[in-house]
Design a protein around this motif. Structure first.
Motif, PDB file in Angstrom:
ATOM      1  N   HIS A   1       1.108  -1.088   0.183  1.00 38.38           N
ATOM      2  CA  HIS A   1      -0.025  -0.277   0.351  1.00 38.38           C
ATOM      3  C   HIS A   1       0.784   1.144   0.036  1.00 38.38           C
ATOM      4  CE1 HIS A   1      -3.015  -3.116   1.384  1.00 38.38           C
ATOM      5  NE2 HIS A   1      -3.454  -1.742   1.490  1.00 38.38           N
ATOM      6  N   ILE A   2       0.685   2.234  -1.294  1.00 34.89           N
ATOM      7  CA  ILE A   2       1.191   3.443  -0.850  1.00 34.89           C
ATOM      8  C   ILE A   2       1.336   4.031  -0.023  1.00 34.89           C
ATOM      9  CG2 ILE A   2       2.627   5.266  -2.203  1.00 34.89           C
ATOM     10  CD1 ILE A   2       1.359   3.834  -4.474  1.00 34.89           C
ATOM     11  N   ILE A   3       0.119   3.936   0.386  1.00 32.87           N
ATOM     12  CA  ILE A   3      -1.134   4.914   1.902  1.00 32.87           C
ATOM     13  C   ILE A   3      -1.273   3.999   2.537  1.00 32.87           C
ATOM     14  CG2 ILE A   3      -1.674   6.475   2.856  1.00 32.87           C
ATOM     15  CD1 ILE A   3      -2.434   8.069  -0.010  1.00 32.87           C
ATOM     16  N   PRO A   4      -0.338   3.831   3.935  1.00 28.69           N
ATOM     17  CA  PRO A   4      -0.218   2.521   4.471  1.00 28.69           C
ATOM     18  C   PRO A   4      -2.139   2.483   4.884  1.00 28.69           C
ATOM     19  CG  PRO A   4       1.088   3.948   5.552  1.00 28.69           C
ATOM     20  CD  PRO A   4       0.600   4.364   4.249  1.00 28.69           C
TER      21      PRO A   4
ATOM     22  N   ALA B   1      -2.968   1.396   7.072  1.00 31.02           N
ATOM     23  CA  ALA B   1      -3.726   1.618   8.729  1.00 31.02           C
ATOM     24  C   ALA B   1      -3.898   3.022   8.628  1.00 31.02           C
ATOM     25  CB  ALA B   1      -2.918   1.297   9.251  1.00 31.02           C
ATOM     26  N   LEU B   2      -3.374   3.629   7.611  1.00 27.43           N
ATOM     27  CA  LEU B   2      -3.728   5.748   7.443  1.00 27.43           C
ATOM     28  C   LEU B   2      -4.945   6.115   6.837  1.00 27.43           C
ATOM     29  CD1 LEU B   2       0.364   6.657   7.712  1.00 27.43           C
ATOM     30  CD2 LEU B   2      -1.561   6.314   9.196  1.00 27.43           C
ATOM     31  N   GLY B   3      -5.788   4.759   6.217  1.00 24.21           N
ATOM     32  CA  GLY B   3      -6.642   5.106   5.614  1.00 24.21           C
ATOM     33  C   GLY B   3      -6.279   4.967   3.972  1.00 24.21           C
ATOM     34  N   GLY B   4      -5.723   4.045   3.752  1.00 26.86           N
ATOM     35  CA  GLY B   4      -5.098   3.813   2.202  1.00 26.86           C
ATOM     36  C   GLY B   4      -6.029   2.821   1.720  1.00 26.86           C
ATOM     37  N   ASP B   5      -6.594   2.337   0.369  1.00 33.67           N
ATOM     38  CA  ASP B   5      -7.803   2.172  -0.268  1.00 33.67           C
ATOM     39  C   ASP B   5      -6.782   0.905  -0.090  1.00 33.67           C
ATOM     40  OD1 ASP B   5      -6.594   3.434  -1.918  1.00 33.67           O
ATOM     41  OD2 ASP B   5      -8.797   4.302  -3.110  1.00 33.67           O
ATOM     42  N   ASN B   6      -8.073   0.132  -1.196  1.00 38.28           N
ATOM     43  CA  ASN B   6      -7.036  -1.415  -1.815  1.00 38.28           C
ATOM     44  C   ASN B   6      -6.973  -0.886  -3.786  1.00 38.28           C
ATOM     45  OD1 ASN B   6      -6.555  -2.631   0.407  1.00 38.28           O
ATOM     46  ND2 ASN B   6      -8.413  -3.592   0.706  1.00 38.28           N
ATOM     47  N   SER B   7      -6.911   0.192  -3.915  1.00 41.21           N
ATOM     48  CA  SER B   7      -7.114   0.445  -5.628  1.00 41.21           C
ATOM     49  C   SER B   7      -5.923   0.526  -6.048  1.00 41.21           C
ATOM     50  CB  SER B   7      -7.472   1.812  -5.674  1.00 41.21           C
ATOM     51  OG  SER B   7      -6.497   2.570  -5.477  1.00 41.21           O
ATOM     52  N   LEU B   8      -6.122   0.257  -7.094  1.00 43.65           N
ATOM     53  CA  LEU B   8      -4.410   0.469  -8.847  1.00 43.65           C
ATOM     54  C   LEU B   8      -3.655   1.660  -8.475  1.00 43.65           C
ATOM     55  CD1 LEU B   8      -3.201  -1.241 -10.136  1.00 43.65           C
ATOM     56  CD2 LEU B   8      -4.250  -0.550 -11.514  1.00 43.65           C
ATOM     57  N   THR B   9      -4.276   2.484  -7.505  1.00 45.54           N
ATOM     58  CA  THR B   9      -3.503   3.371  -7.750  1.00 45.54           C
ATOM     59  C   THR B   9      -2.937   2.753  -6.154  1.00 45.54           C
ATOM     60  OG1 THR B   9      -5.083   4.793  -6.836  1.00 45.54           O
ATOM     61  CG2 THR B   9      -5.491   5.031  -9.124  1.00 45.54           C
ATOM     62  N   ASN B  10      -2.897   3.202  -5.904  1.00 40.51           N
ATOM     63  CA  ASN B  10      -2.505   2.593  -4.207  1.00 40.51           C
ATOM     64  C   ASN B  10      -1.685   1.580  -3.905  1.00 40.51           C
ATOM     65  OD1 ASN B  10      -2.116   3.992  -1.321  1.00 40.51           O
ATOM     66  ND2 ASN B  10      -3.230   3.103  -0.479  1.00 40.51           N
ATOM     67  N   CYS B  11      -1.493   0.760  -5.087  1.00 42.31           N
ATOM     68  CA  CYS B  11      -1.154  -0.241  -5.170  1.00 42.31           C
ATOM     69  C   CYS B  11       0.456  -0.152  -4.928  1.00 42.31           C
ATOM     70  CB  CYS B  11      -1.547  -1.435  -5.705  1.00 42.31           C
ATOM     71  SG  CYS B  11      -1.032  -3.418  -6.565  1.00 42.31           S
ATOM     72  N   ALA B  12       1.773  -0.190  -5.041  1.00 48.51           N
ATOM     73  CA  ALA B  12       3.032  -0.318  -5.365  1.00 48.51           C
ATOM     74  C   ALA B  12       3.634  -2.085  -5.698  1.00 48.51           C
ATOM     75  CB  ALA B  12       3.680   0.887  -5.260  1.00 48.51           C
ATOM     76  N   VAL B  13       4.581  -2.331  -6.237  1.00 45.32           N
ATOM     77  CA  VAL B  13       5.162  -3.875  -6.781  1.00 45.32           C
ATOM     78  C   VAL B  13       6.097  -3.245  -6.231  1.00 45.32           C
ATOM     79  CG1 VAL B  13       5.544  -5.227  -7.935  1.00 45.32           C
ATOM     80  CG2 VAL B  13       3.526  -4.228  -9.072  1.00 45.32           C
ATOM     81  N   LEU B  14       6.925  -3.746  -4.932  1.00 42.03           N
ATOM     82  CA  LEU B  14       7.977  -4.211  -4.733  1.00 42.03           C
ATOM     83  C   LEU B  14       9.179  -4.785  -4.459  1.00 42.03           C
ATOM     84  CD1 LEU B  14       7.219  -1.813  -1.914  1.00 42.03           C
ATOM     85  CD2 LEU B  14       8.093  -0.969  -4.187  1.00 42.03           C
ATOM     86  N   CYS B  15      10.330  -4.972  -5.000  1.00 39.62           N
ATOM     87  CA  CYS B  15      11.218  -5.810  -4.162  1.00 39.62           C
ATOM     88  C   CYS B  15      11.023  -6.235  -3.157  1.00 39.62           C
ATOM     89  CB  CYS B  15      12.483  -5.897  -4.661  1.00 39.62           C
ATOM     90  SG  CYS B  15      13.630  -4.918  -4.246  1.00 39.62           S
ATOM     91  N   LEU B  16      11.950  -7.587  -2.481  1.00 44.31           N
ATOM     92  CA  LEU B  16      12.183  -7.343  -1.000  1.00 44.31           C
ATOM     93  C   LEU B  16      12.347  -6.274  -0.551  1.00 44.31           C
ATOM     94  CD1 LEU B  16      11.158  -9.273   1.799  1.00 44.31           C
ATOM     95  CD2 LEU B  16      13.363 -10.815   1.101  1.00 44.31           C
ATOM     96  N   PRO B  17      13.631  -6.279  -0.606  1.00 43.12           N
ATOM     97  CA  PRO B  17      14.611  -5.114   0.050  1.00 43.12           C
ATOM     98  C   PRO B  17      13.859  -3.490   0.094  1.00 43.12           C
ATOM     99  CG  PRO B  17      15.524  -6.053  -1.090  1.00 43.12           C
ATOM    100  CD  PRO B  17      14.422  -6.431  -1.723  1.00 43.12           C
ATOM    101  N   CYS B  18      13.313  -3.169  -0.705  1.00 36.80           N
ATOM    102  CA  CYS B  18      12.414  -1.913  -0.952  1.00 36.80           C
ATOM    103  C   CYS B  18      11.249  -1.799   0.196  1.00 36.80           C
ATOM    104  CB  CYS B  18      12.018  -1.507  -2.991  1.00 36.80           C
ATOM    105  SG  CYS B  18      13.662  -1.185  -3.505  1.00 36.80           S
ATOM    106  N   HIS B  19      10.228  -3.402  -0.167  1.00 35.75           N
ATOM    107  CA  HIS B  19       9.393  -3.283   0.619  1.00 35.75           C
ATOM    108  C   HIS B  19       9.454  -2.902   2.587  1.00 35.75           C
ATOM    109  CE1 HIS B  19       5.952  -5.493   2.796  1.00 35.75           C
ATOM    110  NE2 HIS B  19       5.099  -4.686   2.119  1.00 35.75           N
ATOM    111  N   GLY B  20      10.817  -3.970   2.622  1.00 33.71           N
ATOM    112  CA  GLY B  20      11.818  -4.087   3.796  1.00 33.71           C
ATOM    113  C   GLY B  20      11.538  -2.488   4.465  1.00 33.71           C
ATOM    114  N   SER B  21      12.846  -1.870   2.851  1.00 33.42           N
ATOM    115  CA  SER B  21      12.841  -0.562   3.725  1.00 33.42           C
ATOM    116  C   SER B  21      12.226   0.006   4.224  1.00 33.42           C
ATOM    117  CB  SER B  21      14.087  -0.052   2.886  1.00 33.42           C
ATOM    118  OG  SER B  21      14.402   1.450   2.833  1.00 33.42           O
ATOM    119  N   LYS B  22      10.822   0.759   3.198  1.00 30.58           N
ATOM    120  CA  LYS B  22       9.744   1.725   2.753  1.00 30.58           C
ATOM    121  C   LYS B  22       8.641   0.849   4.134  1.00 30.58           C
ATOM    122  CE  LYS B  22       5.429   2.843   0.447  1.00 30.58           C
ATOM    123  NZ  LYS B  22       4.400   2.110   2.115  1.00 30.58           N
ATOM    124  N   THR B  23       8.302  -0.149   5.088  1.00 31.35           N
ATOM    125  CA  THR B  23       7.815  -0.398   6.248  1.00 31.35           C
ATOM    126  C   THR B  23       8.543  -0.047   7.135  1.00 31.35           C
ATOM    127  OG1 THR B  23       6.897  -2.050   5.053  1.00 31.35           O
ATOM    128  CG2 THR B  23       6.804  -2.425   7.312  1.00 31.35           C
TER     129      THR B  23
END
Length: 116
Positions: free
Chosen positions: A43-46, A48-70
């Motif tokens: 989720h680009i906007i988490p 927990a902060l009100g982000g929705d499940n739309s395509l515009t709020n979905c990002a495809v990330l590799c494992l290192p980028c996902h861990g770092s962003k989280t």
């Protein structure tokens, strides 16, 4: 409760990414690592902060980028939102020091501690 992306949204996000990571590196450039087998849909906007499940709020990330962003962005931002909400509601952590407002004890000028 955390909401997950639908399979259709994940398919469309993967097609949009062309099989490459959509994460942003600290330098400001796109990661572009191949994510054929190890991919995370974030989720680009988490959520927990009100982000929705739309395509515009979905990002495809590799494992290192996902861990770092989280760890560096999402978790601190969610924690701050909770602290701000608690402050607004008047919820605060009681102090553990004698003589504080939350304590039944009072500290005198000479250093002794007595009940209030």
């Amino acid at each position: 409760m955390r909401r997950e992306f639908t399979k259709q949204t994940m398919r469309e996000a993967y097609e949009r990414s062309e099989g490459l990571c959509e994460g942003i590196l600290p330098s400001g450039l796109r990661c572009c690592a191949e994510v054929a087998h190890k991919k995370h849909f974030d989720h680009i906007i988490p959520d927990a902060l009100g982000g929705d499940n739309s395509l515009t709020n979905c990002a495809v990330l590799c494992l290192p980028c996902h861990g770092s962003k989280t760890q560096k962005i999402d978790v601190p931002m969610i924690a701050k939102a909770k602290r701000v909400a608690d402050k607004y509601r008047g919820i605060r952590k009681p102090s553990r020091f004698p003589g504080s407002r939350d304590s039944r004890l009072k500290k005198k000028i000479d250093g002794s501690v007595v009940l209030r």
